[in-house]
Motif scaffolding. Structure first.
Motif, mmCIF file in Angstrom:
data_model
loop_
_atom_site.group_PDB
_atom_site.id
_atom_site.type_symbol
_atom_site.label_atom_id
_atom_site.label_comp_id
_atom_site.label_asym_id
_atom_site.label_seq_id
_atom_site.Cartn_x
_atom_site.Cartn_y
_atom_site.Cartn_z
ATOM 1 N N GLY A 183 0.818 -1.145 0.154
ATOM 2 C CA GLY A 183 0.103 0.006 -0.107
ATOM 3 C C GLY A 183 0.950 1.311 -0.107
ATOM 4 N N ALA A 184 2.200 1.259 -0.496
ATOM 5 C CA ALA A 184 3.031 2.559 -0.331
ATOM 6 C C ALA A 184 2.359 3.563 -1.716
ATOM 7 N N THR A 185 2.265 4.515 -1.190
ATOM 8 C CA THR A 185 1.934 5.602 -2.424
ATOM 9 C C THR A 185 3.196 5.862 -3.243
ATOM 10 N N LEU A 186 2.888 6.638 -4.195
ATOM 11 C CA LEU A 186 3.967 6.935 -5.161
ATOM 12 C C LEU A 186 5.113 7.722 -4.667
ATOM 13 N N TRP A 187 4.742 8.706 -3.753
ATOM 14 C CA TRP A 187 5.904 9.364 -3.189
ATOM 15 C C TRP A 187 6.705 8.300 -2.200
ATOM 16 N N ARG A 188 5.951 7.554 -1.539
ATOM 17 C CA ARG A 188 6.931 6.708 -0.404
ATOM 18 C C ARG A 188 7.619 5.840 -1.591
ATOM 19 N N ARG A 189 6.994 5.282 -2.375
ATOM 20 C CA ARG A 189 8.175 4.379 -3.469
ATOM 21 C C ARG A 189 9.302 5.111 -3.957
ATOM 22 N N PHE A 190 9.024 6.422 -4.189
ATOM 23 C CA PHE A 190 10.271 7.097 -4.602
ATOM 24 C C PHE A 190 11.100 7.489 -3.628
ATOM 25 N N TRP A 191 10.598 7.711 -2.377
ATOM 26 C CA TRP A 191 11.704 8.371 -1.383
ATOM 27 C C TRP A 191 12.316 7.006 -0.733
ATOM 28 N N ASN A 192 11.637 5.856 -0.695
ATOM 29 C CA ASN A 192 12.162 4.747 0.091
ATOM 30 C C ASN A 192 12.922 3.532 -0.852
ATOM 31 N N ILE A 193 12.699 3.669 -2.287
ATOM 32 C CA ILE A 193 13.106 2.934 -3.129
ATOM 33 C C ILE A 193 14.025 3.500 -4.197
ATOM 34 N N THR A 194 13.357 4.432 -4.934
ATOM 35 C CA THR A 194 13.982 5.082 -6.135
ATOM 36 C C THR A 194 15.291 5.985 -5.821
ATOM 37 N N LEU A 195 15.000 6.887 -4.643
ATOM 38 C CA LEU A 195 16.122 7.687 -4.235
ATOM 39 C C LEU A 195 17.414 6.848 -3.515
ATOM 40 N N PRO A 196 17.098 6.080 -2.661
ATOM 41 C CA PRO A 196 18.360 5.438 -2.260
ATOM 42 C C PRO A 196 18.952 4.355 -3.477
ATOM 43 N N GLY A 197 18.141 3.687 -4.334
ATOM 44 C CA GLY A 197 18.802 3.287 -5.259
ATOM 45 C C GLY A 197 19.576 4.018 -6.281
ATOM 46 N N LEU A 198 19.081 5.582 -6.370
ATOM 47 C CA LEU A 198 19.958 6.386 -7.170
ATOM 48 C C LEU A 198 21.137 7.120 -6.363
ATOM 49 N N ARG A 199 21.538 6.816 -5.174
ATOM 50 C CA ARG A 199 22.266 7.483 -4.181
ATOM 51 C C ARG A 199 23.601 7.660 -4.823
ATOM 52 N N ALA A 200 24.301 6.692 -5.417
ATOM 53 C CA ALA A 200 25.874 6.715 -5.862
ATOM 54 C C ALA A 200 25.706 7.407 -7.304
ATOM 55 N N THR A 201 24.683 7.237 -8.106
ATOM 56 C CA THR A 201 24.483 7.826 -9.420
ATOM 57 C C THR A 201 24.133 9.361 -9.052
ATOM 58 N N LEU A 202 23.641 9.812 -8.012
ATOM 59 C CA LEU A 202 23.124 10.985 -7.648
ATOM 60 C C LEU A 202 24.669 11.974 -7.088
ATOM 61 N N LEU A 203 25.365 11.027 -6.473
ATOM 62 C CA LEU A 203 26.690 11.580 -6.079
ATOM 63 C C LEU A 203 27.583 11.883 -7.270
ATOM 64 N N PHE A 204 27.502 10.895 -8.314
ATOM 65 C CA PHE A 204 28.393 11.149 -9.544
ATOM 66 C C PHE A 204 27.837 12.228 -10.369
ATOM 67 N N VAL A 205 26.426 12.472 -10.474
ATOM 68 C CA VAL A 205 26.008 13.297 -11.353
ATOM 69 C C VAL A 205 26.210 14.923 -10.434
ATOM 70 N N THR A 206 25.894 15.145 -9.285
ATOM 71 C CA THR A 206 26.104 16.101 -8.796
ATOM 72 C C THR A 206 27.419 16.527 -8.849
ATOM 73 N N ALA A 207 28.327 15.985 -8.443
ATOM 74 C CA ALA A 207 29.950 15.985 -8.720
ATOM 75 C C ALA A 207 30.202 16.575 -9.664
ATOM 76 N N THR A 208 29.840 15.842 -10.975
ATOM 77 C CA THR A 208 30.493 16.156 -12.120
ATOM 78 C C THR A 208 29.634 17.516 -12.862
ATOM 79 N N THR A 209 28.457 17.668 -12.020
ATOM 80 C CA THR A 209 27.710 19.036 -12.634
ATOM 81 C C THR A 209 28.320 20.099 -11.774
ATOM 82 N N ILE A 210 28.654 19.979 -10.539
ATOM 83 C CA ILE A 210 29.243 21.220 -9.851
ATOM 84 C C ILE A 210 30.646 21.445 -10.464
#
Length: 278
Positions: A183-210
């Protein structure tokens, strides 16, 4: 035999990277116009930076640009990636459309953007007027020059979006199915699954973008030349003007190393904040 085969790369690395780094360190302690013999002045160039108002203006403009362009760019790229990850037949077409601006030469894109944001004939301003908003002189008003550069930066979000899309494909679909059954909402799925799964990629993209935002130069050179009234003067443009227009190679090298230290500090901080937990 292995060293023999990679010797062209080693030679290029030493000649075009290691030696220039050593050379800029050396001449940053000299007064050098690019001609003749450099004159040793010690820390004179670095002391001059502390009292150089134009340098601090370039630092402020670069930080302002980074503070806006990076978070907006990361969010736009992530939204595009989420949209392109949907199971729709038209998605491959949109992937190509979103990625095309990333492969267009920067100078070409800057010229196109300059025409689109022209205060008299540009389509951007025509849309603003149609909505009853004021006609903005994007490149002639110090209040909007940096904002115009930030808007242009979003045209390259498709490249980061492809990286996010590849990371999204690596998140197991079973996690979303289990969350939906719970019964997880779309936001909860993004916050608890998608965002943690993108953590390493987020670090890479943020670092290269900065890092890329601190190196912004081409669009400034084409669209504003650092103006109006130094409102869009960035550190790399300041290095270019100091070294190749004012012929102060020593001072330009000092600015370059100041930029290196700033980028290094920002990179270390974001690695500290975004690194994965053990």
């Amino acid at each position: 035999m292995g060293l023999l085969f990679i010797s062209p790369w080693i030679a290029g690395f030493l000649i075009f990277l290691v030696y220039p780094i050593y050379y800029t360190i050396r001449i940053s302690f000299t007064r050098y116009s690019g001609f003749g013999t450099p004159k040793w002045i010690g820390l004179g160039n670095y002391r001059a930076l502390i009292h150089d108002d134009v340098f601090w203006t370039a630092v402020y403009n670069t930080l302002y640009y980074t503070a806006l362009a990076v978070p907006v760019g990361v969010v736009v790229a992530m939204v595009l990636a989420l949209a392109m990850n949907q199971p729709l037949p038209e998605v491959p077409i949109f992937r190509a459309i979103f990625y095309i601006p990333s492969v267009i030469p920067l100078f070409t894109l800057a010229f196109i953007f300059q025409v689109l944001m022209n205060p008299t004939q540009g389509i951007f301003n025509r849309i603003l007027i149609w909505f009853g908003l004021p006609n903005i002189n994007w490149f002639g008003d110090p209040r909007y020059a940096k904002l115009a550069l930030v808007i242009l930066a979003q045209y390259g979000a498709g490249q980061a979006a492809i990286v996010f899309l590849a990371a999204l494909k690596g998140i197991p679909i079973t996690l979303y199915e289990a969350a939906s059954l719970d019964g997880a909402t779309l936001w909860r799925r993004f916050w608890n699954i998608t965002l943690p799964g993108l953590r390493a990629t987020l670090l890479f993209v943020t670092a290269t973008t900065i890092i890329g935002s601190f190196r912004v130069f081409g669009q400034v050179y084409v669209m504003t030349n650092g103006g109006p009234a130094d409102a869009s003067r960035t550190l790399v443009y300041h290095i270019y003007q100091t070294g190749f227009q004012n012929f102060r190679m020593g001072g330009a090298s000092a600015v370059a190393w100041a930029l290196f230290l700033i980028v290094a500090v920002f990179t270390l901080v974001q690695f500290r904040l975004l690194r994965e937990k053990d």
